[in-house]
Design an enzyme around this catalytic site. Sequence first.
Site, PDB file in Angstrom:
ATOM      1  N   CYS A 224      -4.710   4.531  -2.620  1.00  0.00           N
ATOM      2  CA  CYS A 224      -4.294   4.919  -1.348  1.00  0.00           C
ATOM      3  C   CYS A 224      -3.200   4.287  -0.599  1.00  0.00           C
ATOM      4  CB  CYS A 224      -5.644   4.600  -0.372  1.00  0.00           C
ATOM      5  SG  CYS A 224      -5.654   4.869   1.437  1.00  0.00           S
TER       6      CYS A 224
ATOM      7  N   ASP B  66      -9.964  16.007   0.667  1.00  0.00           N
ATOM      8  CA  ASP B  66      -8.989  14.746   1.188  1.00  0.00           C
ATOM      9  C   ASP B  66      -8.230  15.191   2.361  1.00  0.00           C
ATOM     10  OD1 ASP B  66      -7.362  12.572   1.185  1.00  0.00           O
ATOM     11  OD2 ASP B  66      -7.404  12.161  -0.793  1.00  0.00           O
TER      12      ASP B  66
ATOM     13  N   HIS C 233     -11.728  11.380  -0.447  1.00  0.00           N
ATOM     14  CA  HIS C 233     -10.616  10.199  -0.368  1.00  0.00           C
ATOM     15  C   HIS C 233     -11.445   8.952  -0.371  1.00  0.00           C
ATOM     16  CE1 HIS C 233      -6.435   8.636   0.368  1.00  0.00           C
ATOM     17  NE2 HIS C 233      -7.542   7.447   1.228  1.00  0.00           N
TER      18      HIS C 233
END
Length: 244
Positions: A133, A178, A210
């Site tokens: 991320c 996502d 995600h």
Amino acid sequence: MAANPPGELCGVGHIHEGTRKVPSPLSPAVSYPLPPPFSPPLLTSAHPTSIVNTYITGTPCPPGRLIAAAGYYVIMPDLFNGDPWPFPPPEGLTLSVWLVNHMPEQTMPIVDAVLKRIKTELKPDKIGAVGYCFGAKYVARLLVGDIDAGFNAHPSFVTMEELAAIKGPMSIAAAETDDIFTTELRHQSEAKLAEIGATYQINLFSGVTHGFAVRGDLSAPQVKWAKEKAFEQAVEWFKFHLSG
């Protein structure tokens, strides 16, 4: 933009429980900063090093420890200067407010300082970097020639210009659902990587969202399987590109 900035979804998820197991003194999991020197007695120049640019919750990062157990000397930088996203967050704290103090101008100098110490003190033959991320942006930035291979899971904050500038091989583990690395942005990223002639891999995992590689619900079989396969993807990528 190759991936949207981190959103509120990045600050939620599940805590992964378990006992850390490091089978060999050749594979310690280490967090930066450390007092110099931080090279282990059994480290050789041929032993590859991996920089794990963590999720917003900072260190310790379970995937980083697993990469260490796979045989890599792991450095996990404190990207947040002692101020990781608290999990769970206190009432009233939003990710947008927290991010103000963790923009590239604050974070990139930390990454650069860590990389400099790795190269001057550890002197490994090869260096790989992993980004989860938030950390994905800095893997892309290092792939301009500062490292030998990179792996990102559910990336965020990566610009198309940063993606277009990479010189080293990149592997990406993506979630089917996502809002950060959307289907459209994933397709655009794939097109850009192909356009520049990059060496790349993109694996898409269905049934996950995600954050699955770090904060997924391991009680859900599909999520657990995807998380484990994303980890294997990183290890196999490094085996191929950091060996020899």
